[in-house]
Design a protein around this motif. Structure first.
Motif, PDB file in Angstrom:
ATOM      1  N   LEU A   1      47.595  24.379  65.185  1.00 46.08           N
ATOM      2  CA  LEU A   1      48.116  25.032  66.381  1.00 46.08           C
ATOM      3  C   LEU A   1      48.150  24.080  67.575  1.00 46.08           C
ATOM      4  CD1 LEU A   1      49.024  27.635  67.867  1.00 46.08           C
ATOM      5  CD2 LEU A   1      46.601  28.136  68.259  1.00 46.08           C
ATOM      6  N   VAL A   2      47.069  23.309  67.751  1.00 46.95           N
ATOM      7  CA  VAL A   2      46.952  22.448  68.935  1.00 46.95           C
ATOM      8  C   VAL A   2      47.794  21.187  68.801  1.00 46.95           C
ATOM      9  CG1 VAL A   2      45.349  21.036  70.297  1.00 46.95           C
ATOM     10  CG2 VAL A   2      44.687  23.336  69.564  1.00 46.95           C
ATOM     11  N   ASN A   3      47.630  20.473  67.686  1.00 48.16           N
ATOM     12  CA  ASN A   3      48.207  19.138  67.556  1.00 48.16           C
ATOM     13  C   ASN A   3      49.591  19.109  66.930  1.00 48.16           C
ATOM     14  OD1 ASN A   3      45.944  17.734  68.663  1.00 48.16           O
ATOM     15  ND2 ASN A   3      44.856  18.020  66.736  1.00 48.16           N
ATOM     16  N   LYS A   4      50.094  20.242  66.481  1.00 45.36           N
ATOM     17  CA  LYS A   4      51.450  20.281  65.948  1.00 45.36           C
ATOM     18  C   LYS A   4      52.324  21.270  66.725  1.00 45.36           C
ATOM     19  CE  LYS A   4      50.354  18.738  61.250  1.00 45.36           C
ATOM     20  NZ  LYS A   4      50.429  19.034  59.805  1.00 45.36           N
ATOM     21  N   THR A   5      51.914  22.534  66.733  1.00 40.73           N
ATOM     22  CA  THR A   5      52.760  23.550  67.382  1.00 40.73           C
ATOM     23  C   THR A   5      52.825  23.339  68.889  1.00 40.73           C
ATOM     24  OG1 THR A   5      52.024  25.085  65.654  1.00 40.73           O
ATOM     25  CG2 THR A   5      53.189  26.011  67.542  1.00 40.73           C
ATOM     26  N   MET A   6      51.664  23.250  69.541  1.00 32.94           N
ATOM     27  CA  MET A   6      51.654  23.036  70.993  1.00 32.94           C
ATOM     28  C   MET A   6      52.220  21.673  71.365  1.00 32.94           C
ATOM     29  SD  MET A   6      48.044  24.674  72.303  1.00 32.94           S
ATOM     30  CE  MET A   6      47.720  26.431  72.182  1.00 32.94           C
ATOM     31  N   GLU A   7      51.903  20.666  70.561  1.00 35.12           N
ATOM     32  CA  GLU A   7      52.387  19.320  70.873  1.00 35.12           C
ATOM     33  C   GLU A   7      53.903  19.255  70.775  1.00 35.12           C
ATOM     34  OE1 GLU A   7      51.957  15.563  72.268  1.00 35.12           O
ATOM     35  OE2 GLU A   7      50.365  17.072  72.010  1.00 35.12           O
ATOM     36  N   ASP A   8      54.486  19.947  69.811  1.00 31.90           N
ATOM     37  CA  ASP A   8      55.943  19.976  69.690  1.00 31.90           C
ATOM     38  C   ASP A   8      56.580  20.610  70.923  1.00 31.90           C
ATOM     39  OD1 ASP A   8      58.489  19.886  67.976  1.00 31.90           O
ATOM     40  OD2 ASP A   8      58.351  22.010  68.472  1.00 31.90           O
ATOM     41  N   THR A   9      55.987  21.683  71.413  1.00 26.68           N
ATOM     42  CA  THR A   9      56.507  22.323  72.630  1.00 26.68           C
ATOM     43  C   THR A   9      56.360  21.405  73.832  1.00 26.68           C
ATOM     44  OG1 THR A   9      55.914  24.492  71.722  1.00 26.68           O
ATOM     45  CG2 THR A   9      56.355  24.370  74.088  1.00 26.68           C
ATOM     46  N   LEU A  10      55.250  20.693  73.923  1.00 28.18           N
ATOM     47  CA  LEU A  10      55.041  19.768  75.040  1.00 28.18           C
ATOM     48  C   LEU A  10      56.021  18.594  75.000  1.00 28.18           C
ATOM     49  CD1 LEU A  10      51.143  19.714  75.275  1.00 28.18           C
ATOM     50  CD2 LEU A  10      52.747  20.711  76.910  1.00 28.18           C
ATOM     51  N   MET A  11      56.419  18.168  73.801  1.00 27.49           N
ATOM     52  CA  MET A  11      57.427  17.117  73.696  1.00 27.49           C
ATOM     53  C   MET A  11      58.771  17.607  74.241  1.00 27.49           C
ATOM     54  SD  MET A  11      56.225  14.267  72.588  1.00 27.49           S
ATOM     55  CE  MET A  11      57.788  13.495  72.154  1.00 27.49           C
ATOM     56  N   THR A  12      59.115  18.844  73.940  1.00 28.17           N
ATOM     57  CA  THR A  12      60.342  19.421  74.501  1.00 28.17           C
ATOM     58  C   THR A  12      60.238  19.544  76.014  1.00 28.17           C
ATOM     59  OG1 THR A  12      60.640  20.682  72.453  1.00 28.17           O
ATOM     60  CG2 THR A  12      61.936  21.368  74.357  1.00 28.17           C
ATOM     61  N   ILE A  13      59.056  19.888  76.506  1.00 23.23           N
ATOM     62  CA  ILE A  13      58.841  19.977  77.952  1.00 23.23           C
ATOM     63  C   ILE A  13      59.007  18.612  78.611  1.00 23.23           C
ATOM     64  CG2 ILE A  13      57.060  20.382  79.698  1.00 23.23           C
ATOM     65  CD1 ILE A  13      56.042  22.674  77.962  1.00 23.23           C
ATOM     66  N   LYS A  14      58.550  17.564  77.936  1.00 22.67           N
ATOM     67  CA  LYS A  14      58.711  16.216  78.474  1.00 22.67           C
ATOM     68  C   LYS A  14      60.183  15.843  78.582  1.00 22.67           C
ATOM     69  CE  LYS A  14      57.122  11.459  77.814  1.00 22.67           C
ATOM     70  NZ  LYS A  14      56.323  10.546  76.953  1.00 22.67           N
ATOM     71  N   LEU A  15      60.973  16.193  77.560  1.00 18.59           N
ATOM     72  CA  LEU A  15      62.415  15.947  77.626  1.00 18.59           C
ATOM     73  C   LEU A  15      63.055  16.746  78.761  1.00 18.59           C
ATOM     74  CD1 LEU A  15      63.283  16.029  73.807  1.00 18.59           C
ATOM     75  CD2 LEU A  15      63.052  14.008  75.275  1.00 18.59           C
ATOM     76  N   TYR A  16      62.585  17.966  78.937  1.00 17.51           N
ATOM     77  CA  TYR A  16      63.096  18.802  80.031  1.00 17.51           C
ATOM     78  C   TYR A  16      62.774  18.182  81.388  1.00 17.51           C
ATOM     79  CZ  TYR A  16      62.368  22.371  83.634  1.00 17.51           C
ATOM     80  OH  TYR A  16      62.337  23.050  84.833  1.00 17.51           O
ATOM     81  N   GLU A  17      61.569  17.664  81.565  1.00 13.10           N
ATOM     82  CA  GLU A  17      61.183  17.061  82.839  1.00 13.10           C
ATOM     83  C   GLU A  17      61.977  15.791  83.112  1.00 13.10           C
ATOM     84  OE1 GLU A  17      56.993  16.653  82.303  1.00 13.10           O
ATOM     85  OE2 GLU A  17      56.541  18.643  83.126  1.00 13.10           O
ATOM     86  N   ASN A  18      62.259  15.015  82.064  1.00 13.15           N
ATOM     87  CA  ASN A  18      63.110  13.828  82.250  1.00 13.15           C
ATOM     88  C   ASN A  18      64.526  14.225  82.637  1.00 13.15           C
ATOM     89  OD1 ASN A  18      60.978  12.129  81.575  1.00 13.15           O
ATOM     90  ND2 ASN A  18      61.550  11.997  79.419  1.00 13.15           N
ATOM     91  N   ALA A  19      65.031  15.269  82.005  1.00  9.50           N
ATOM     92  CA  ALA A  19      66.372  15.754  82.343  1.00  9.50           C
ATOM     93  C   ALA A  19      66.405  16.290  83.772  1.00  9.50           C
ATOM     94  CB  ALA A  19      66.797  16.837  81.360  1.00  9.50           C
ATOM     95  N   ARG A  20      65.340  16.941  84.191  1.00 10.15           N
ATOM     96  CA  ARG A  20      65.266  17.435  85.570  1.00 10.15           C
ATOM     97  C   ARG A  20      65.277  16.281  86.570  1.00 10.15           C
ATOM     98  NH1 ARG A  20      62.704  16.458  89.983  1.00 10.15           N
ATOM     99  NH2 ARG A  20      60.824  16.075  88.735  1.00 10.15           N
ATOM    100  N   LEU A  21      64.546  15.206  86.268  1.00  8.93           N
ATOM    101  CA  LEU A  21      64.518  14.043  87.158  1.00  8.93           C
ATOM    102  C   LEU A  21      65.889  13.395  87.248  1.00  8.93           C
ATOM    103  CD1 LEU A  21      62.727  12.146  88.865  1.00  8.93           C
ATOM    104  CD2 LEU A  21      62.354  10.797  86.783  1.00  8.93           C
ATOM    105  N   GLU A  22      66.582  13.240  86.113  1.00  7.83           N
ATOM    106  CA  GLU A  22      67.928  12.667  86.123  1.00  7.83           C
ATOM    107  C   GLU A  22      68.893  13.552  86.911  1.00  7.83           C
ATOM    108  OE1 GLU A  22      69.047  12.177  82.093  1.00  7.83           O
ATOM    109  OE2 GLU A  22      67.898  10.326  81.807  1.00  7.83           O
ATOM    110  N   PHE A  23      68.785  14.857  86.708  1.00  5.89           N
ATOM    111  CA  PHE A  23      69.660  15.785  87.419  1.00  5.89           C
ATOM    112  C   PHE A  23      69.473  15.671  88.928  1.00  5.89           C
ATOM    113  CE2 PHE A  23      69.689  20.088  89.398  1.00  5.89           C
ATOM    114  CZ  PHE A  23      71.062  20.249  89.473  1.00  5.89           C
TER     115      PHE A  23
END
Length: 356
Positions: free
Chosen positions: A228-250
């Motif tokens: 749950l912690v190192n796969k499921t949550m980590e996968d969601t956090l990776m998507t969040i990181k991509l979202y934050e990078n996209a927000r910065l570029e925008f």
């Protein structure tokens, strides 16, 4: 030998170009030219000697017909030109050169775009940190992301403590196993204390068996929390990181468009504004796409977390309670309820058949 030295010397010479594009005169040109003429005269003499004893290649003919054919079937070799071959080779060289040049131009354009994007994003990041730039904020989504990060930190703490409990309890079970074996041995060698040592040996063996059963439940708990912690949550956090990078570029391209819109309105400026508007729209769509992905993943993660933790916490509670209450039947029933299978004694390492 002399030809090789001349060619290597010519290959390593630099030919300067003057302002009109003409080659300049080198101090070594005269000596190089004289040596080349001398070598050419020697080669020509050798060639003449060879040609005396051999046929004249210019007079050699290729007969297209059979033996004794007419003169119409004779093709002089002097009429065969190498221009087609040279043209084919030069065309292939030009095609390869154009392809290489196209790839190089494409790579340079990619590097240029990457550098421009990096510059804009770095500028935006610095502006935000010093409080001079504005940033797009989704308050509800930001709160959910922060809650997820805090939850992950707490679950990591639970995982660390559960692993420590597993290690300590495993050592205790191993100690009980060794103690039971020692009591059993002493029961055989001490007739006067046979019953007492025997009772304690049986007790330690029973505790050891129940401890191994509890270890199976705790290991299952640890494995599920780790997933749950190192796969499921980590996968969601990776998507969040991509979202934050996209927000910065925008925000970087949004700021660039706003700055250009405040400037002059001549033809050059309008062209730059139009290009900035296109880039702004591209990064806006990218930002909204990642934002939608984050919202969906956060929703599914919350549902999955509640489902997994409900099962694992119930398992942990029932197994611990049954063990310390000394209820062996309830402890075994708990493992059956959650479909946990224990390895038989002495099966710490899988057999060669299981490894296949």
């Amino acid at each position: 030998m002399m030809t090789d030295s001349i060619m290597s010397k010519a290959a390593t010479m630099e030919i300067p170009i003057n302002s009109n594009g003409d080659t300049g005169t080198l101090a070594e040109d005269d000596s190089l030219e004289q040596a080349a003429k001398l070598q050419w005269s020697l080669d020509e003499k050798d060639l003449q000697q060879v040609m005396v004893s051999g046929p004249n290649l210019n007079e050699t003919s290729i007969v297209s017909g059979g033996y004794g054919g007419t003169a119409d079937g004779i093709i002089p070799t002097s009429s065969i030109k190498g221009s087609n071959m040279h043209h084919s080779i030069s065309s292939s060289s030009m095609t390869a050169e154009e392809t290489t040049r196209g790839v190089a131009v494409e790579k340079l354009e990619t590097v240029r775009k990457w550098g421009l994007n990096t510059y804009k994003c770095t500028k935006q990041m610095i502006s935000e940190r010093f409080g001079r730039g504005s940033r797009t904020v989704d308050l509800e989504l930001e709160a959910q992301i922060e809650l997820l990060r805090d939850t992950k930190r707490k679950y990591e703490s639970v995982l660390q403590l559960a692993r420590a409990l597993t290690n300590h309890f495993y050592n205790m079970v191993q100690t009980q196993h060794a103690l039971g074996d020692t009591f059993a041995d002493l029961s055989q060698k001490s007739p006067e204390l046979r019953d007492e040592f025997g009772f304690n040996a049986e007790t330690q063996k029973l505790l050891c068996k129940n401890g191994e059963t509890l270890l199976g439940a705790i290991n299952f708990f640890v494995s599920s929390i780790n997933t749950l912690v190192n796969k499921t949550m980590e996968d969601t956090l990776m998507t969040i990181k991509l979202y934050e990078n996209a927000r910065l570029e925008f925000d970087a391209y949004r700021t660039d468009l706003e700055e250009l819109s405040l400037g002059p309105r001549d033809a050059v400026a309008m062209a730059r504004i139009e290009a900035a508007q296109q880039q702004y729209q591209v990064h806006k769509e990218k930002y909204e796409r990642f934002r939608s992905d984050v919202i969906i993943k956060l929703k599914f993660l919350e549902e999955n977390k509640v489902k997994v933790m409900h099962k694992q916490l119930l398992l942990f509670h029932n197994a611990i309670s049954a063990y310390f209450a000394g209820n062996q039947q309830q402890l075994e029933q708990t493992l059956k309820q959650f479909n946990i299978k224990l390895r038989p004694p002495g099966a710490d390492k899988p057999s060669w058949l299981e490894e296949q």
